[in-house]
Every structure is written in structure tokens, then in C-alpha cells.
Design an enzyme around this catalytic site. Structure first.
Site, PDB file in Angstrom:
ATOM      1  N   CYS A  48       0.821  -1.225   0.000  1.00 34.79           N
ATOM      2  CA  CYS A  48       0.000   0.000   0.000  1.00 34.79           C
ATOM      3  C   CYS A  48       0.850   1.270   0.000  1.00 34.79           C
ATOM      4  O   CYS A  48       1.651   1.486   0.916  1.00 34.79           O
ATOM      5  CB  CYS A  48      -0.900  -0.012   1.242  1.00 34.79           C
ATOM      6  SG  CYS A  48      -1.796   1.539   1.455  1.00 34.79           S
ATOM      7  N   TYR A  66      -4.637   5.965  -9.433  1.00 35.74           N
ATOM      8  CA  TYR A  66      -5.849   5.165  -9.181  1.00 35.74           C
ATOM      9  C   TYR A  66      -7.004   5.639 -10.068  1.00 35.74           C
ATOM     10  O   TYR A  66      -7.833   4.844 -10.508  1.00 35.74           O
ATOM     11  CB  TYR A  66      -6.251   5.247  -7.700  1.00 35.74           C
ATOM     12  CG  TYR A  66      -5.366   4.388  -6.813  1.00 35.74           C
ATOM     13  CD1 TYR A  66      -5.711   3.071  -6.512  1.00 35.74           C
ATOM     14  CD2 TYR A  66      -4.170   4.874  -6.295  1.00 35.74           C
ATOM     15  CE1 TYR A  66      -4.898   2.277  -5.722  1.00 35.74           C
ATOM     16  CE2 TYR A  66      -3.353   4.083  -5.511  1.00 35.74           C
ATOM     17  CZ  TYR A  66      -3.722   2.788  -5.224  1.00 35.74           C
ATOM     18  OH  TYR A  66      -2.912   1.989  -4.451  1.00 35.74           O
TER      19      TYR A  66
END
Ligand SMILES: N[C@@H](CCC(=O)N[C@@H](CS)C(=O)NCC(=O)O)C(=O)O
Length: 323
Positions: free
Chosen positions: A66, A188
Site C-alpha cells: 500500500c 488510481y
């Protein structure tokens, strides 16, 4: 062997596309234009002002893949807080609906629900966890970075390193805003776009910012000049994933970071700062993204490349600090 009849191909395509839309809308909430909308973090507390952190009292819950958790690991390393702030590692387990603790203590979601009964939001990392009071202090990386930078200096091996100095705050905030929108979250927005239009807009904004930064880094070592700041840390964790993951999986493919002379040197420079490379787990990063984002990579096959040996090459950027 010939192709199946056209009616079967049409039915297969229609079914797969509908399934893809359903899976994507669950994985990545979208607006009316098909652009990804990142859910807001819900635990936004500060440390109590009257009791300085004790060694081991606060823990960080992180996953290696992450980028938002990775930022907190970089600040923890730069400040020399590794022994004072222990880690709890989670792994992705899509069949369990999210992260599970590597030590076998179950899903991260159960911890969220234990401290906040009825919690329906995302069970995300990073989490700054208070193990004295068994509660989540904060689950927003941007805020955790500031807390780590300011409130652990009495425990830090490098207490004088200030990554968010008063005099540079407005410049850092301006960079953070631009980089969050178009780069950190921008990748993203590309990868999770559900329409061509949303993807194209995100990809153009992403590369406009990278091109702009390339110009800036041609004449200064870091984003705000000769001093490393939180803005650099926040950019770093996206850059380190870029060529290995975002370029291919998220279709961020107008250029690679290695195609930019200054950005690639800057990436090497940050990677080689004391403690930083130990926070980078590139195999785990590739495994997490390619292995778990099923709608983007249904085969689950993890690509072998790219070779990242050049991260060890001399960045040749120190002379820029001396100006
Ligand atoms: N705003 C959060 C975002 C964190 C985030 O999205 N983390 C992802 C992993 S990269 C996560 O835990 N996702 C789990 C989920 O959405 O269910 C932050 O910056 O701390």
C-alpha cells in the site's frame, strides 16, 4: 480450432462486461462520469497533548503493497523510529474481503468493528494504533505523517529532521494538493476509471504534473528546494511503484519514470536515503496489485519485470543541494 459462433462471443462479452462493471463499482466507488471516488478516512484523532508517547505504545498497521501505508514507513525510517513504533503487518486476502493480520489474529475489519461497533466504512491501512488504550488514533496517512514528524522526537534517532518546517508549510501543502490529486490518487483514477473519458482526463493530468515536476527537479534536489520534506515522501511511494505496477496495470503508460532524466535520478536519490530502501518490498508490491485487483488482472499472473537494479545507481543529485 475455429472461433465459437458469433452469438456465443457476443453473450460472453456482454456477461463479462456486466460482471466487470459490478466488480469495479464495488471495488472502486465512482461518480456519474465514471471517475473513481476515494472514500474518506473516518478516524482522524490526534495524540493526547499531555502525555508524550512511550516506546511501543503506538503501533503502525501496514501492508507492504500500500502506497499510503508506505509513506508512514518512510517517515518512521527517516526519523529513526523503528524501535519505538512497532509494526503490525497485514496481507491482502480478497476472499476474506480485505486485509488480514500476518500474525494470524484475523481480519483487519474485525479490529475496526471491535473499536467502532457497527462500522461500515473501509478497513484501510495505514492505522496508527494506541495499544495502551486499544483504539485507533488515526487512519489517514496524510495526518499520521504529521504526527510522526512532530510528536515522537523524544524517541527518534534523528529528532532534528523536520519534514514539515513552518517556513515551508504553504509550499509543501501546495505540492501535496497537486500531487495527491493528479499523481498519488491520479494513478488510481487511471486504473479504476470506468469510462474512456474518465481515464483519458486522469492520464493527461497525471503526466502534465510529472512533466512539470521533471522541469522543477532539473534545477533543485527536492520539490521545495534543497531540503527533503513530506511532499517528497508522498511523491516517492507513487514513483517507486510506477514502472512496475501503474505503467502497465493502471494504464499510466505515456512515459515510464525511467524515461524522465531528473525524476528517475530523484527517485534513486530518495530510495538511497538512510533506511528508505528497507521500506520498499517490490515483489510484495507487485504481488499485491497484480494478484489481488481481480477485475484489472483476472488471470492473476504477476509480470516478471521490470528490472529495478538501476535504483542502486548513483543518483548524481547531491550537487543540487549546494546551490
Ligand atoms: N486515505 C487513506 C487511504 C488508504 C487506503 O486506501 N488504503 C488501501 C490500501 S492501498 C486500503 O487499505 N484499502 C482497503 C479497502 O479499501 O477496503 C490514507 O491515505 O491513509
Amino acid at each position: 480450432m475455429g472461433l465459437p459462433p458469433k452469438s456465443i462471443i457476443r453473450a460472453g462479452r456482454w456477461t463479462w462486461h456486466r460482471l466487470w462493471q459490478v466488480m469495479m463499482s464495488q471495488m472502486a466507488p465512482r461518480d456519474a462520469q465514471g471517475a473513481y471516488q476515494r472514500p474518506k478516512s473516518e478516524f482522524l484523532n490526534s495524540l493526547p497533548p499531555d502525555s508524550p508517547p512511550q516506546p511501543g505504545q503506538y503501533r503502525l498497521i501496514v501492508g507492504w503493497g500500500c502506497p499510503w501505508a508506505h509513506r508512514t514507513l518512510v517517515v518512521r525510517a527517516l526519523k529513526g523510529l523503528e524501535t519505538s513504533i512497532p509494526l503490525d503487518l497485514v496481507h491482502p486476502a480478497p476472499a476474506e474481503g480485505g486485509w488480514v493480520f500476518a500474525n494470524g489474529t484475523g481480519p483487519l475489519r474485525s479490529l475496526y468493528q471491535r473499536v467502532a461497533p457497527g462500522y461500515q466504512g473501509r478497513a484501510t491501512v495505514p492505522v496508527l494504533w494506541d495499544s495502551a488504550q486499544n483504539k485507533i488514533i488515526n487512519n489517514e496517512s496524510a495526518e499520521i505523517l504529521v504526527i510522526l514528524n512532530e510528536q515522537f522526537n523524544h524517541l527518534a534517532a534523528v529528532p532534528d529532521l523536520d519534514l514539515y518546517p513552518e517556513g515551508l508549510r504553504s509550499e509543501i501543502d501546495t505540492w501535496n494538493q497537486k500531487i495527491y490529486t493528479t499523481v498519488n490518487n491520479g494513478v488510481y483514477q487511471c486504473g479504476f476509471a470506468q469510462t474512456q473519458h474518465a481515464y483519458t482526463a486522469a492520464c493527461q493530468s497525471l503526466f502534465a504534473t510529472l512533466d512539470h515536476i521533471e522541469g522543477v527537479l532539473g534545477h533543485q534536489r527536492f520539490l521545495c528546494g534543497s531540503d527533503l520534506t513530506l511532499a517528497d515522501v508522498r511523491l516517492f511511494t507513487t514513483l517507486i511503484r510506477f514502472d512496475a505496477v501503474y505503467y502497465a496495470l493502471f494504464k499510466c503508460n505515456l512515459r515510464r519514470i525511467r524515461d524522465y532524466l531528473h525524476l528517475s535520478g530523484y527517485l534513486r536519490d530518495l530510495y538511497q536515503l538512510p533506511g528508505v530502501k528497507e521500506t520498499c518490498h517490490l515483489d510484495a508490491i507487485k504481488q499485491d496489485y497484480y494478484g489481488n485487483l481481480f477485475p484489472l488482472n483476472p488471470s492473476g499472473i504477476i509480470p516478471l519485470g521490470p528490472h529495478l537494479d538501476d535504483l542502486e545507481a548513483n543518483p548524481q543529485r547531491e550537487h543540487l543541494s549546494a546551490r
